[in-house]
Motif scaffolding. Structure first.
Motif, PDB file in Angstrom:
ATOM      1  N   GLU A 240      -0.577   0.023   1.812  1.00 46.64           N
ATOM      2  CA  GLU A 240       0.427  -0.401   2.793  1.00 46.64           C
ATOM      3  C   GLU A 240       1.736  -0.774   2.108  1.00 46.64           C
ATOM      4  O   GLU A 240       2.821  -0.415   2.574  1.00 46.64           O
ATOM      5  CB  GLU A 240      -0.104  -1.581   3.617  1.00 46.64           C
ATOM      6  CG  GLU A 240       0.864  -2.112   4.642  1.00 46.64           C
ATOM      7  CD  GLU A 240       1.264  -1.098   5.696  1.00 46.64           C
ATOM      8  OE1 GLU A 240       2.390  -1.208   6.214  1.00 46.64           O
ATOM      9  OE2 GLU A 240       0.467  -0.187   6.016  1.00 46.64           O
TER      10      GLU A 240
ATOM     11  N   LYS B 157       3.597   2.360   1.121  1.00 46.32           N
ATOM     12  CA  LYS B 157       4.257   2.960   2.282  1.00 46.32           C
ATOM     13  C   LYS B 157       5.550   2.225   2.603  1.00 46.32           C
ATOM     14  O   LYS B 157       6.586   2.850   2.861  1.00 46.32           O
ATOM     15  CB  LYS B 157       3.333   2.926   3.500  1.00 46.32           C
ATOM     16  CG  LYS B 157       2.185   3.892   3.445  1.00 46.32           C
ATOM     17  CD  LYS B 157       1.310   3.734   4.685  1.00 46.32           C
ATOM     18  CE  LYS B 157       0.036   4.533   4.595  1.00 46.32           C
ATOM     19  NZ  LYS B 157      -0.844   4.297   5.761  1.00 46.32           N
TER      20      LYS B 157
ATOM     21  N   THR C  13       9.401   3.686   2.483  1.00 46.41           N
ATOM     22  CA  THR C  13      10.311   3.574   3.633  1.00 46.41           C
ATOM     23  C   THR C  13      11.603   2.881   3.229  1.00 46.41           C
ATOM     24  O   THR C  13      12.699   3.322   3.602  1.00 46.41           O
ATOM     25  CB  THR C  13       9.620   2.798   4.780  1.00 46.41           C
ATOM     26  OG1 THR C  13       8.435   3.493   5.148  1.00 46.41           O
ATOM     27  CG2 THR C  13      10.519   2.651   5.980  1.00 46.41           C
TER      28      THR C  13
END
Length: 98
Positions: A65, A68, A72
């Protein structure tokens, strides 16, 4: 007068009852504490391995997570840098025209 009729003896008998109950309660707490200490100081190897595996799985999921989110953020930053370059170029062009 009998000993049962005297108030001080009644109070002593009540005190003995209370002390007996407290002693029993304390013994129960001590047994529970010793049991908990024994369980804590010698954890079951199998339970410990399961616990470690579960923690590892949680940490790996958290790591994915975070990767990610980092990607981003990099993409957003790249977009912002592109816009900034564009604005700088526009400002430079306007400065050359003046």
């Amino acid at each position: 007068m009998s000993t049962d009729e005297r108030p001080e003896f009644q109070a002593l008998e009540q005190l003995e009852e209370v002390l007996h109950l407290v002693t029993e309660e304390l013994a129960g707490w001590r047994r529970r504490a010793l049991k908990a200490e024994a369980e804590h100081s010698a954890p079951d190897v199998e339970d410990n391995a399961v616990s470690v595996r579960e923690r590892l799985a949680r940490l790996e999921a958290e790591n994915r997570e975070l990767h990610k989110r980092l990607e981003t953020a990099r993409q957003r930053l790249s977009g912002l840098l592109g816009r900034l370059r564009f604005l700088e170029e526009q400002t430079a062009m306007e400065g050359q025209r003046s």
